[in-house]
Enzyme design. Structure first.
Site, PDB file in Angstrom:
ATOM      1  N   ASP A  52       1.341   3.518   2.400  1.00 31.61           N
ATOM      2  CA  ASP A  52       1.374   4.374   3.724  1.00 31.61           C
ATOM      3  C   ASP A  52       0.396   5.343   3.856  1.00 31.61           C
ATOM      4  OD1 ASP A  52       2.480   4.007   6.281  1.00 31.61           O
ATOM      5  OD2 ASP A  52       3.767   5.585   6.054  1.00 31.61           O
ATOM      6  N   ASP A 110       0.926  -1.081   0.085  1.00 34.04           N
ATOM      7  CA  ASP A 110       0.093  -0.102  -0.154  1.00 34.04           C
ATOM      8  C   ASP A 110       0.855   1.110  -0.015  1.00 34.04           C
ATOM      9  OD1 ASP A 110       0.534  -0.833   2.887  1.00 34.04           O
ATOM     10  OD2 ASP A 110      -0.103   1.235   3.178  1.00 34.04           O
TER      11      ASP A 110
END
Ligand SMILES: [Zn+2]
Length: 302
Positions: A221, A219
């Site tokens: 963050d 992802d």
């Protein structure tokens, strides 16, 4: 192919272990070390004639959080089993736009922001300062990158992008970053954020093993705003799906890199004598019990 002289250690999540276990029959070792017990059993086996040893970093059932992982025992136990090269894998968050979830990153630098872990084998009675300017082994990184090039170049669009470098910021956790911290990590020059590479890489260097990390971004963050329409459950499902896809790619890469590592294992590397100039203590004054405890690591220098 040159005869293998060493053994490859694999440190990773349960996905990698299960995949390798399904392909080969291994022997389980329940090690004990002067630094305690490892995260769990270590499985030794061979892949295409190359000896390997696998350990699941978070232990069976993923019960150990990043701060509680017995990093010293894990590295020491791999050393006991004759491991000379470690390929580790770890889930991460991406701190830059051009590293996308499901890519793979062969990291080249680390910023260590952890603060409550045992980071050295040499904390009492013997002082050693190893060179750590380049935390990952260039020979091992080059092998992973050339393997990735052969495996993933051209053809299908679902082939992952493998980044040739990246700075991994290692945080203590287990909570994820605040947004201010995430922005700070970007300003520091970080490309990835994770919780497990340190002190693993430092200890591998102290134990004179080559070490490389395949990072799996799942992802972006929290520096990057999420699409407001996506609810938390969907977001988590997306992260898990990304992790599974990246793990599959990492397994393909690591499996192939191990199978073709015969020549790499036969080569010498500067990391196999990392302690040669690192011991600052007067050896004649190192207590016998300290020497005995550290014999596996420093015995050849006494
Ligand atoms: Zn090396």
């Amino acid at each position: 192919m040159a005869q293998a002289k060493g053994r490859i250690g694999l440190i990773g999540g349960s996905g990698l272990g299960a995949a390798l276990a399904a392909q080969t029959k291994g022997k389980e070792h329940f090690a004990d070390t002067p630094f305690g017990k490892p995260s769990g059993p270590i499985v030794t086996t061979e892949l295409d004639g190359v000896p390997i040893a696998f350990i699941s970093r978070h232990g069976p059932g993923h019960l150990l959080n990043p701060s509680a992982i017995p990093y010293r025992a894990n590295i020491y136990a791999l050393k006991q089993l004759g491991v000379t090269h470690i390929i580790a894998s770890a889930a991460t968050g991406a701190l830059v736009e051009d590293i996308a979830p499901r890519d793979l990153v062969i990291c080249d630098q680390v910023i260590d922001r952890t603060y409550k872990r045992d980071k050295t084998f040499f904390d009492a009675g013997l002082v050693a300062h190893v060179d750590f300017a380049y935390p990952f082994c260039e020979q091992l990184r080059a092998h992973l990158l050339s393997t990735a090039k052969k495996l993933f170049t051209g053809g299908a669009s679902d082939r992952p992008t493998v980044h040739r470098a990246g700075t991994y910021v290692c945080m203590e956790g287990p909570q994820f970053s605040t947004r201010a911290e995430s922005l700070l990590h970007r300003q520091m020059g970080g490309h990835l954020i994770g919780m497990t590479c340190m002190p693993e890489a430092k200890l591998a260097r102290e134990a004179e093993m080559c070490y490389a990390l395949v990072a799996l971004p799942t992802d972006y963050d929290c520096w990057r705003e999420h699409n407001g329409d996506v609810d938390k459950h969907s977001l988590m499902a997306e992260i898990i799906a990304n992790l599974n896809a990246a793990t599959e790619n990492a397994i393909t890469l690591i499996r192939s890199a191990v199978a073709t590592a015969g020549e790499l294992l036969a080569k010498s590397c500067e990391h196999h004598k990392a302690l040669e100039l690192a011991i600052w203590s007067d050896k004649s004054r190192v207590a016998p019990e300290v020497r005995k405890k550290l014999d596996l690591l420093v015995g050849k220098y006494f």
